[in-house]
Design an enzyme around this catalytic site. Structure first.
Site, PDB file in Angstrom:
ATOM      1  N   GLY A  16       0.797  -1.227   0.000  1.00 14.83           N
ATOM      2  CA  GLY A  16       0.000   0.000   0.000  1.00 14.83           C
ATOM      3  C   GLY A  16       0.830   1.277   0.000  1.00 14.83           C
ATOM      4  O   GLY A  16       0.302   2.364  -0.217  1.00 14.83           O
ATOM      5  N   GLN A  18       3.075   4.291  -1.223  1.00 14.33           N
ATOM      6  CA  GLN A  18       3.027   4.986  -2.503  1.00 14.33           C
ATOM      7  C   GLN A  18       4.286   5.809  -2.718  1.00 14.33           C
ATOM      8  O   GLN A  18       4.601   6.678  -1.907  1.00 14.33           O
ATOM      9  CB  GLN A  18       1.844   5.955  -2.512  1.00 14.33           C
ATOM     10  CG  GLN A  18       0.566   5.334  -2.005  1.00 14.33           C
ATOM     11  CD  GLN A  18      -0.579   5.503  -2.986  1.00 14.33           C
ATOM     12  OE1 GLN A  18      -0.430   6.117  -4.024  1.00 14.33           O
ATOM     13  NE2 GLN A  18      -1.716   4.947  -2.647  1.00 14.33           N
ATOM     14  N   PRO A  20       6.023   8.627  -4.941  1.00 14.62           N
ATOM     15  CA  PRO A  20       5.742   9.636  -5.972  1.00 14.62           C
ATOM     16  C   PRO A  20       6.459   9.267  -7.277  1.00 14.62           C
ATOM     17  O   PRO A  20       7.649   8.939  -7.265  1.00 14.62           O
ATOM     18  CB  PRO A  20       6.291  10.927  -5.369  1.00 14.62           C
ATOM     19  CG  PRO A  20       6.225  10.695  -3.896  1.00 14.62           C
ATOM     20  CD  PRO A  20       6.522   9.233  -3.706  1.00 14.62           C
ATOM     21  N   LEU A  22       7.430  10.910  -9.756  1.00 13.33           N
ATOM     22  CA  LEU A  22       8.511  11.792 -10.197  1.00 13.33           C
ATOM     23  C   LEU A  22       9.357  12.184  -8.991  1.00 13.33           C
ATOM     24  O   LEU A  22       8.825  12.648  -7.980  1.00 13.33           O
ATOM     25  CB  LEU A  22       7.904  13.026 -10.857  1.00 13.33           C
ATOM     26  CG  LEU A  22       8.856  13.898 -11.666  1.00 13.33           C
ATOM     27  CD1 LEU A  22       8.098  14.531 -12.816  1.00 13.33           C
ATOM     28  CD2 LEU A  22       9.508  14.971 -10.848  1.00 13.33           C
ATOM     29  N   ASP A  50      16.181  10.836  -4.866  1.00 15.49           N
ATOM     30  CA  ASP A  50      16.976   9.635  -5.145  1.00 15.49           C
ATOM     31  C   ASP A  50      18.457   9.921  -4.860  1.00 15.49           C
ATOM     32  O   ASP A  50      19.022  10.868  -5.396  1.00 15.49           O
ATOM     33  CB  ASP A  50      16.807   9.235  -6.617  1.00 15.49           C
ATOM     34  CG  ASP A  50      17.528   7.940  -6.917  1.00 15.49           C
ATOM     35  OD1 ASP A  50      16.945   6.870  -6.659  1.00 15.49           O
ATOM     36  OD2 ASP A  50      18.700   7.993  -7.375  1.00 15.49           O
ATOM     37  N   TYR A  55      27.502   9.068  -4.997  1.00 12.59           N
ATOM     38  CA  TYR A  55      27.358  10.398  -5.619  1.00 12.59           C
ATOM     39  C   TYR A  55      28.150  11.454  -4.835  1.00 12.59           C
ATOM     40  O   TYR A  55      28.305  12.585  -5.295  1.00 12.59           O
ATOM     41  CB  TYR A  55      25.883  10.827  -5.714  1.00 12.59           C
ATOM     42  CG  TYR A  55      24.979   9.886  -6.491  1.00 12.59           C
ATOM     43  CD1 TYR A  55      25.507   8.923  -7.346  1.00 12.59           C
ATOM     44  CD2 TYR A  55      23.589   9.962  -6.375  1.00 12.59           C
ATOM     45  CE1 TYR A  55      24.676   8.052  -8.052  1.00 12.59           C
ATOM     46  CE2 TYR A  55      22.754   9.105  -7.083  1.00 12.59           C
ATOM     47  CZ  TYR A  55      23.305   8.148  -7.906  1.00 12.59           C
ATOM     48  OH  TYR A  55      22.477   7.295  -8.600  1.00 12.59           O
ATOM     49  N   LYS A  84      21.269   3.706  -2.113  1.00 15.41           N
ATOM     50  CA  LYS A  84      21.768   2.478  -2.754  1.00 15.41           C
ATOM     51  C   LYS A  84      22.991   1.912  -2.042  1.00 15.41           C
ATOM     52  O   LYS A  84      23.775   2.653  -1.448  1.00 15.41           O
ATOM     53  CB  LYS A  84      22.111   2.782  -4.223  1.00 15.41           C
ATOM     54  CG  LYS A  84      20.977   3.531  -4.924  1.00 15.41           C
ATOM     55  CD  LYS A  84      21.183   3.764  -6.375  1.00 15.41           C
ATOM     56  CE  LYS A  84      20.101   4.678  -6.929  1.00 15.41           C
ATOM     57  NZ  LYS A  84      20.399   6.111  -6.850  1.00 15.41           N
ATOM     58  N   HIS A 117      23.120  -1.222  -6.067  1.00 14.29           N
ATOM     59  CA  HIS A 117      23.365  -0.238  -7.125  1.00 14.29           C
ATOM     60  C   HIS A 117      23.743  -0.858  -8.477  1.00 14.29           C
ATOM     61  O   HIS A 117      23.295  -0.410  -9.531  1.00 14.29           O
ATOM     62  CB  HIS A 117      24.452   0.739  -6.666  1.00 14.29           C
ATOM     63  CG  HIS A 117      24.388   2.070  -7.329  1.00 14.29           C
ATOM     64  ND1 HIS A 117      24.756   3.239  -6.722  1.00 14.29           N
ATOM     65  CD2 HIS A 117      23.993   2.430  -8.567  1.00 14.29           C
ATOM     66  CE1 HIS A 117      24.579   4.250  -7.552  1.00 14.29           C
ATOM     67  NE2 HIS A 117      24.118   3.776  -8.683  1.00 14.29           N
TER      68      HIS A 117
END
Ligand code: A2P
Length: 324
Positions: A16, A18, A20, A22, A50, A55, A84, A117
């Site tokens: 259930g 959710q 988004p 985008l 994300d 990074y 990740k 990753h």
């Protein structure tokens, strides 16, 4: 940036939850600018960020998140954070500590989604390998072993969902065969030049969601990954023509196309104007004719070919990485 009042479309998980559809990508968002971009994005209506330790900017993102919570315009439960597991922590004993390190850097108590990753294992402490001696082959450290250690993270409440990234269909199949908890997400490079219809079909049939990275063609990817002949997605004539028809920008068409195929999408930007423009693309609707025109652009072209894993004497090849 204007505050978006509307709720974004979401990807629904089996329990259930959710996500988004985008989100904000943060690969190549530099320290010194990423924090501002994250705050700006959250203020403007983004609800999904994300991240990845590789990074090199999670500390600044963590700072931006905690400031945003303190300022009170967003709460932790209203946003979706993905990060990740880097390739140097595939050994089962290293998996939990890698996640705990990311949580502490992001100043969070849990992640919404934690992804393996790459289907590539590296020796501990290796960021990008320079020689085959820094690689671990998948025969020596199978992906299934790493996956089993990731499953425990969900049981411990350190992350809500687990998944993978850069997995081919055969690798997903193998994982689904052994998984107690199936990978719920595969984050892959996905755009009109790399449409991966078989992957979409397989994931749809097996209840695995997809997130598209580099949806705009990753124009700011590192120079060692660029070559003169690489096509520039944002300048594609068909995309530009469709954009003109919709009085939209090429980036908005690319984002909308991804969402219309049922995939989540994480365009990266550190520019307030483009952040807003990209978010607004979630409201665009492409026609069937637009979708058919874009379908014809597929050329199986990867901006991230994975060639950085291919080293003399090493066990990884581009063919066995993508299983093609
Ligand atoms: P910037 O961060 O300056 O906005 P991808 O998501 O495929 O990796 O692409 C990211 C690249 O696309 C970055 O160079 C980013 O630059 C640029 N970009 C992001 N949004 C837009 C947009 N709406 N129009 C043009 N370029 C964009």
């Amino acid at each position: 940036m204007k505050v978006l009042k509307k709720t974004l479309k979401t990807i629904q998980f089996d329990n259930g939850d959710q996500m988004p559809i985008l989100g904000l990508g943060t690969w190549m968002s530099q320290p010194g600018e990423v924090g501002k971009a994250v705050k700006e994005a959250l203020y403007g209506g983004y609800r999904h960020i994300d991240c990845s330790p590789v990074y090199g900017n999670e500390a600044e993102i963590g700072q931006a998140l905690s400031q945003s919570f303190k300022e009170g315009f967003i709460t932790r439960d209203k946003i979706w954070i993905t990060s990740k597991l880097w390739n140097d922590s595939h050994t089962p004993d290293d998996v939990q500590s890698a996640l705990e390190k990311t949580l502490s850097t992001l100043k969070l108590e849990y992640l919404d989604l934690y992804l393996m990753h790459w289907p590539v294992a590296l020796k501990k402490g290796v960021f990008f390998p320079k020689s085959a001696a820094e690689l671990i082959s998948l025969d020596d450290l199978p992906l299934s072993e790493t996956w089993k250690a990731m499953e425990i993270l969900v049981d411990k409440g350190l992350c809500r969902h687990i998944g993978v990234s850069n997995f081919s269909v055969p690798k997903l199949k193998k994982l689904l065969d052994i998984a107690q908890q199936k990978p719920e997400m595969n984050q892959i490079e996905l755009h009109p030049y790399l449409q991966q219809p078989e992957m979409l079909d397989f994931c749809h049939k097996n209840g695995v969601h997809l997130t598209a990275y580099s949806p705009l063609g990753s124009r700011d990817r590192p120079s060692f990954l660029k070559s003169e002949e690489d096509p520039i997605l944002l300048e594609d004539a068909t995309i530009r023509e469709i954009a003109k028809r919709h009085q939209a920008t090429p980036a908005q068409i690319l984002i909308s196309w991804t969402i219309q195929r049922g995939c989540a999408v994480i365009p990266k930007s550190v520019n307030p104007f483009r952040l807003q423009q990209n978010l607004a693309a979630a409201d665009l609707s492409l026609t069937q004719e637009d979708m058919q025109q874009i379908a014809r652009l597929d050329r199986n072209f990867r901006y991230y070919s994975g060639k950085f894993w291919v080293l003399p004497g090493g066990s990884y090849t581009q063919a066995n990485l993508w299983d093609e």
